[in-house]
Design an enzyme around this catalytic site. Structure first.
Site, PDB file in Angstrom:
ATOM      1  N   MET A  57       0.879  -1.179   0.000  1.00  0.00           N
ATOM      2  CA  MET A  57       0.000   0.000   0.000  1.00  0.00           C
ATOM      3  C   MET A  57       0.912   1.223   0.000  1.00  0.00           C
ATOM      4  O   MET A  57       1.812   1.326   0.828  1.00  0.00           O
ATOM      5  CB  MET A  57      -0.885  -0.050   1.262  1.00  0.00           C
ATOM      6  CG  MET A  57      -1.678   1.208   1.526  1.00  0.00           C
ATOM      7  SD  MET A  57      -2.955   1.471   0.264  1.00  0.00           S
ATOM      8  CE  MET A  57      -3.424   3.177   0.625  1.00  0.00           C
ATOM      9  N   ILE A  83       4.653  -1.171   3.159  1.00  0.00           N
ATOM     10  CA  ILE A  83       4.448   0.222   2.757  1.00  0.00           C
ATOM     11  C   ILE A  83       5.302   0.559   1.539  1.00  0.00           C
ATOM     12  O   ILE A  83       6.518   0.398   1.553  1.00  0.00           O
ATOM     13  CB  ILE A  83       4.813   1.185   3.923  1.00  0.00           C
ATOM     14  CG1 ILE A  83       4.185   0.714   5.237  1.00  0.00           C
ATOM     15  CG2 ILE A  83       4.392   2.602   3.562  1.00  0.00           C
ATOM     16  CD1 ILE A  83       2.673   0.553   5.230  1.00  0.00           C
ATOM     17  N   LYS A  84       4.607   1.026   0.497  1.00  0.00           N
ATOM     18  CA  LYS A  84       5.327   1.442  -0.710  1.00  0.00           C
ATOM     19  C   LYS A  84       5.723   2.909  -0.549  1.00  0.00           C
ATOM     20  O   LYS A  84       4.859   3.771  -0.302  1.00  0.00           O
ATOM     21  CB  LYS A  84       4.420   1.297  -1.924  1.00  0.00           C
ATOM     22  CG  LYS A  84       4.917   0.307  -2.954  1.00  0.00           C
ATOM     23  CD  LYS A  84       3.971   0.294  -4.134  1.00  0.00           C
ATOM     24  CE  LYS A  84       4.504  -0.559  -5.244  1.00  0.00           C
ATOM     25  NZ  LYS A  84       3.600  -0.536  -6.399  1.00  0.00           N
ATOM     26  N   ILE A  85       6.998   3.164  -0.715  1.00  0.00           N
ATOM     27  CA  ILE A  85       7.517   4.524  -0.537  1.00  0.00           C
ATOM     28  C   ILE A  85       8.412   4.850  -1.729  1.00  0.00           C
ATOM     29  O   ILE A  85       9.267   4.043  -2.105  1.00  0.00           O
ATOM     30  CB  ILE A  85       8.303   4.610   0.799  1.00  0.00           C
ATOM     31  CG1 ILE A  85       7.321   4.456   1.972  1.00  0.00           C
ATOM     32  CG2 ILE A  85       9.101   5.891   0.887  1.00  0.00           C
ATOM     33  CD1 ILE A  85       7.926   4.668   3.340  1.00  0.00           C
TER      34      ILE A  85
END
Ligand code: G3P
Length: 216
Positions: A57, A83-85
């Site tokens: 996400m 977590i996509k960063i």
């Protein structure tokens, strides 16, 4: 090489999960928007309940503090949320904070081996080089996958390479030959990977031969 599904479409995720071939899902703001998931929290929670593996996400802010806040919130939704960063200075800062908190990061929008090296050094669990988007602008996208596999191997870095922005079945073969840990694949390409005209022709011939024998 493991396969993740690159979609936020629940029906596609259910269908691929039934085949037992996917071990994670990657979403991004465009994919969630495309499916019209206004309640994106509910959608991501549902995806997390379907697939027992990392579900990415993505954060939708550009400052490190905001990214960390988003990440902490998303990480509470399900134990398998990753977590996509994006690979920026702020993204690296946020990733190093989240690493210490035990929150897994998939560093996205990676277009060069240097970005991928920094992603690993900041503590990202995964790094996603965007193969197709590099090909689109006349670069060899898969070379970044090859380079990162080699760099991580040279230094026994635990970050896993996700070949992303996959556009056709040949990308999957090239990613697997390059040693990518994972390829994240749109549903239509997963279906293309299954298809072979000789399989269809073979089934057809076996069934008609069987019919000839049993219907005498
Ligand atoms: O998950 C992100 C990535 O795979 C996007 O692909 O096709 O939008 O370049 P694409």
């Amino acid at each position: 090489m493991r396969i993740f599904l690159d979609t936020a479409n629940i029906a596609q995720i259910r269908s691929a999960a039934k085949m037992g071939v996917i071990s994670g899902v990657t979403t991004n703001p465009s994919l969630i928007s495309k499916e019209g998931h206004a309640d994106y929290e509910a959608a991501v929670k549902e995806i997390c309940s379907i697939v027992d593996g990392p579900i990415s996400m993505e954060v939708t802010v550009e400052d490190a503090k905001g990214m960390v806040e988003d990440a902490r919130k998303y990480a509470k939704w399900a134990p398998n949320v990753i977590i996509k960063i994006p690979c920026t200075a702020a993204g690296l800062e946020a990733t190093s904070v989240l690493k210490k908190e035990g929150i897994g990061v998939n560093m996205t929008l990676c277009f060069s081996p240097n970005q991928g090296l920094l992603a690993a050094l900041s503590g990202a669990a995964y790094c996603s080089p965007f193969v197709g988007r590099l090909d689109d602008v006349g670069h060899d996208g898969m070379q970044v996958v090859r380079d990162l596999v080699e760099i991580y191997r040279n230094y026994q870095m635990s970050t896993q390479v996700i070949a992303a922005s996959i556009r056709h079945p040949l990308h999957c073969i090239a990613a697997a030959k390059a040693g990518a840990h994972i390829a994240t694949v749109p549903y239509n390409i997963l279906m293309q990977m299954i298809q072979h005209p000789l399989t269809d022709a073979g089934i057809s011939r076996f069934l008609s031969d069987w019919k000839r024998l049993t219907q005498k």
